[in-house]
Design a protein around this motif. Sequence first.
Motif, PDB file in Angstrom:
ATOM      1  N   LYS A  32       0.828  -1.220   0.000  1.00 30.30           N
ATOM      2  CA  LYS A  32       0.000   0.000   0.000  1.00 30.30           C
ATOM      3  C   LYS A  32       0.861   1.270   0.000  1.00 30.30           C
ATOM      4  N   ARG A  33       2.166   1.100   0.341  1.00 34.23           N
ATOM      5  CA  ARG A  33       2.998   2.299   0.511  1.00 34.23           C
ATOM      6  C   ARG A  33       4.455   1.934   0.248  1.00 34.23           C
ATOM      7  N   VAL A  34       5.154   2.853  -0.395  1.00 36.17           N
ATOM      8  CA  VAL A  34       6.607   2.708  -0.600  1.00 36.17           C
ATOM      9  C   VAL A  34       7.258   3.983  -0.078  1.00 36.17           C
ATOM     10  N   TYR A  35       8.301   3.844   0.723  1.00 34.88           N
ATOM     11  CA  TYR A  35       9.067   5.021   1.123  1.00 34.88           C
ATOM     12  C   TYR A  35      10.540   4.643   1.154  1.00 34.88           C
ATOM     13  N   TYR A  36      11.385   5.628   1.131  1.00 31.85           N
ATOM     14  CA  TYR A  36      12.809   5.328   1.171  1.00 31.85           C
ATOM     15  C   TYR A  36      13.557   6.440   1.881  1.00 31.85           C
ATOM     16  N   VAL A  45      21.013   6.353  14.221  1.00 26.45           N
ATOM     17  CA  VAL A  45      20.216   5.120  14.361  1.00 26.45           C
ATOM     18  C   VAL A  45      18.764   5.514  14.123  1.00 26.45           C
ATOM     19  N   ARG A  46      18.140   4.930  13.103  1.00 26.44           N
ATOM     20  CA  ARG A  46      16.726   5.209  12.796  1.00 26.44           C
ATOM     21  C   ARG A  46      15.859   4.072  13.326  1.00 26.44           C
ATOM     22  N   GLY A  47      14.569   4.237  13.201  1.00 25.78           N
ATOM     23  CA  GLY A  47      13.641   3.203  13.658  1.00 25.78           C
ATOM     24  C   GLY A  47      13.408   3.344  15.155  1.00 25.78           C
ATOM     25  N   LYS A  48      13.865   2.366  15.924  1.00 24.99           N
ATOM     26  CA  LYS A  48      13.659   2.328  17.381  1.00 24.99           C
ATOM     27  C   LYS A  48      12.169   2.323  17.690  1.00 24.99           C
ATOM     28  N   HIS A  49      11.479   1.431  17.030  1.00 26.48           N
ATOM     29  CA  HIS A  49      10.055   1.264  17.306  1.00 26.48           C
ATOM     30  C   HIS A  49       9.620  -0.100  16.772  1.00 26.48           C
ATOM     31  N   ALA A  50       8.398  -0.467  17.112  1.00 32.30           N
ATOM     32  CA  ALA A  50       7.767  -1.663  16.528  1.00 32.30           C
ATOM     33  C   ALA A  50       6.429  -1.213  15.947  1.00 32.30           C
ATOM     34  N   HIS A  51       5.812  -2.113  15.186  1.00 30.64           N
ATOM     35  CA  HIS A  51       4.476  -1.842  14.660  1.00 30.64           C
ATOM     36  C   HIS A  51       3.507  -2.891  15.176  1.00 30.64           C
ATOM     37  N   LYS A  52       2.299  -2.447  15.475  1.00 30.62           N
ATOM     38  CA  LYS A  52       1.287  -3.387  15.981  1.00 30.62           C
ATOM     39  C   LYS A  52       0.812  -4.320  14.876  1.00 30.62           C
ATOM     40  N   GLN A  55       3.367  -4.865   8.230  1.00 29.46           N
ATOM     41  CA  GLN A  55       4.443  -5.743   7.735  1.00 29.46           C
ATOM     42  C   GLN A  55       5.225  -4.960   6.686  1.00 29.46           C
ATOM     43  N   GLN A  56       6.508  -5.241   6.601  1.00 31.66           N
ATOM     44  CA  GLN A  56       7.331  -4.493   5.656  1.00 31.66           C
ATOM     45  C   GLN A  56       8.429  -5.383   5.061  1.00 31.66           C
ATOM     46  N   ILE A  57       8.903  -4.940   3.896  1.00 29.13           N
ATOM     47  CA  ILE A  57      10.117  -5.518   3.306  1.00 29.13           C
ATOM     48  C   ILE A  57      11.104  -4.367   3.145  1.00 29.13           C
ATOM     49  N   TRP A  94      10.607  -5.106  17.131  1.00 26.66           N
ATOM     50  CA  TRP A  94      11.378  -3.874  17.316  1.00 26.66           C
ATOM     51  C   TRP A  94      12.452  -3.831  16.242  1.00 26.66           C
ATOM     52  N   ARG A  95      12.654  -2.664  15.602  1.00 23.96           N
ATOM     53  CA  ARG A  95      13.685  -2.563  14.565  1.00 23.96           C
ATOM     54  C   ARG A  95      14.502  -1.285  14.740  1.00 23.96           C
ATOM     55  N   GLU A  96      15.789  -1.433  14.450  1.00 20.16           N
ATOM     56  CA  GLU A  96      16.681  -0.271  14.431  1.00 20.16           C
ATOM     57  C   GLU A  96      17.542  -0.390  13.179  1.00 20.16           C
ATOM     58  N   ASP A 118      -0.207   3.030  14.834  1.00 23.51           N
ATOM     59  CA  ASP A 118       0.286   1.650  14.716  1.00 23.51           C
ATOM     60  C   ASP A 118       1.691   1.489  15.328  1.00 23.51           C
ATOM     61  N   TYR A 119       2.327   2.612  15.685  1.00 31.51           N
ATOM     62  CA  TYR A 119       3.703   2.568  16.198  1.00 31.51           C
ATOM     63  C   TYR A 119       3.727   2.299  17.701  1.00 31.51           C
ATOM     64  N   ILE A 120       4.697   1.515  18.139  1.00 29.52           N
ATOM     65  CA  ILE A 120       5.035   1.411  19.570  1.00 29.52           C
ATOM     66  C   ILE A 120       6.449   1.969  19.679  1.00 29.52           C
TER      67      ILE A 120
HETATM   68  C1  T46 Z   1       9.835   1.675   9.912  1.00 27.29           C
HETATM   69  C2  T46 Z   1      11.238   1.992   9.571  1.00 27.29           C
HETATM   70  C3  T46 Z   1      11.929   0.871   8.838  1.00 27.29           C
HETATM   71  C4  T46 Z   1       5.483   9.985   6.814  1.00 27.29           C
HETATM   72  O1  T46 Z   1       4.916  11.089   6.771  1.00 27.29           O
HETATM   73  N1  T46 Z   1       5.020   8.927   6.070  1.00 27.29           N
HETATM   74  C5  T46 Z   1       5.619   7.721   6.083  1.00 27.29           C
HETATM   75  O2  T46 Z   1       5.154   6.810   5.387  1.00 27.29           O
HETATM   76  C6  T46 Z   1       6.754   7.529   6.933  1.00 27.29           C
HETATM   77  C7  T46 Z   1       7.443   6.166   7.003  1.00 27.29           C
HETATM   78  C8  T46 Z   1       7.202   8.578   7.673  1.00 27.29           C
HETATM   79  N2  T46 Z   1       6.578   9.779   7.608  1.00 27.29           N
HETATM   80  C9  T46 Z   1       7.126  10.896   8.380  1.00 27.29           C
HETATM   81  C10 T46 Z   1       6.965  10.755   9.885  1.00 27.29           C
HETATM   82  C11 T46 Z   1       8.173  11.476  10.436  1.00 27.29           C
HETATM   83  O3  T46 Z   1       7.903  12.830  10.576  1.00 27.29           O
HETATM   84  O4  T46 Z   1       8.523  10.978   8.150  1.00 27.29           O
HETATM   85  C12 T46 Z   1       9.222  11.316   9.332  1.00 27.29           C
HETATM   86  C13 T46 Z   1      10.279  10.264   9.671  1.00 27.29           C
HETATM   87  O5  T46 Z   1       9.639   9.030  10.031  1.00 27.29           O
HETATM   88  P1  T46 Z   1      10.225   8.059  11.170  1.00 27.29           P
HETATM   89  O6  T46 Z   1      10.880   8.866  12.213  1.00 27.29           O
HETATM   90  O7  T46 Z   1       9.110   7.150  11.586  1.00 27.29           O
HETATM   91  O8  T46 Z   1      11.328   7.249  10.331  1.00 27.29           O
HETATM   92  P2  T46 Z   1      12.170   5.968  10.786  1.00 27.29           P
HETATM   93  O9  T46 Z   1      13.282   5.852   9.822  1.00 27.29           O
HETATM   94  O10 T46 Z   1      12.522   6.013  12.219  1.00 27.29           O
HETATM   95  O11 T46 Z   1      11.176   4.719  10.588  1.00 27.29           O
HETATM   96  C14 T46 Z   1      10.693   4.363   9.301  1.00 27.29           C
HETATM   97  C15 T46 Z   1       9.190   4.043   9.363  1.00 27.29           C
HETATM   98  O12 T46 Z   1       8.491   5.128   9.987  1.00 27.29           O
HETATM   99  C16 T46 Z   1       8.876   2.792  10.110  1.00 27.29           C
HETATM  100  O13 T46 Z   1       7.550   2.372   9.825  1.00 27.29           O
HETATM  101  O14 T46 Z   1       9.525   0.528  10.174  1.00 27.29           O
HETATM  102  O15 T46 Z   1      11.383   3.219   8.808  1.00 27.29           O
END
Ligand code: T46
Length: 137
Positions: A32-36, A45-52, A55-57, A94-96, A118-120
């Motif tokens: 449903k969504r692609v981001y990079y 270090v990014r992430g530091k959360h889990a999702h309820k 699912q992702q690849i 949990w992912r980092e 959906d974030y923890i």
């Molecule tokens: C994950 C890991 C692998 C949006 O507006 N839309 C989006 O689809 C996403 C993913 C983020 N954002 C906004 C929310 C924040 O203001 O972009 C900013 C950075 O997001 P976040 O701090 O959540 O980014 P990461 O790298 O810590 O985590 C991301 C995903 O959020 C998360 O689902 O599993 O990458």
Amino acid sequence: MQVVKYMFQPHGDDRGQLIALEEFKDIPFSVKRVYYMYDTKEGVVRGKHAHKSLQQILICIHGSCKILLDNGFEKKVVPLEKPYEGLYVANDMWREMYDFSPDAVLMCLASDYYDESDYIRDYDEFLKMVHEKQEKG
Ligand code: T46
């Protein structure tokens, strides 16, 4: 903990490589969504959360990075270094993401739209949730 890493099939010829990903064929859910993320600064270090439920690849389509997966009982570090490798990250995990090379582009295929609820983001809350779920069976 079982780490599920997909090795996608490149369609290579003398011009170079191409990878095509189709939902339910190469990806085990509807995308449903692609981001990079790119231009990640050194030491971040990014992430530091889990999702309820999400699912992702994760695919490092350029450069390299490392992914820490933690299901609340066990931790594993998975390097992503090739554009044909895809790491499946389930819900309740949990992912980092760290050790990004300066040229890293980490792409994510997600099973749902962006939903902050959906974030923890609190690790103790995450641990409590997964341990309670296991006790209930
Ligand atoms: C994950 C890991 C692998 C949006 O507006 N839309 C989006 O689809 C996403 C993913 C983020 N954002 C906004 C929310 C924040 O203001 O972009 C900013 C950075 O997001 P976040 O701090 O959540 O980014 P990461 O790298 O810590 O985590 C991301 C995903 O959020 C998360 O689902 O599993 O990458």
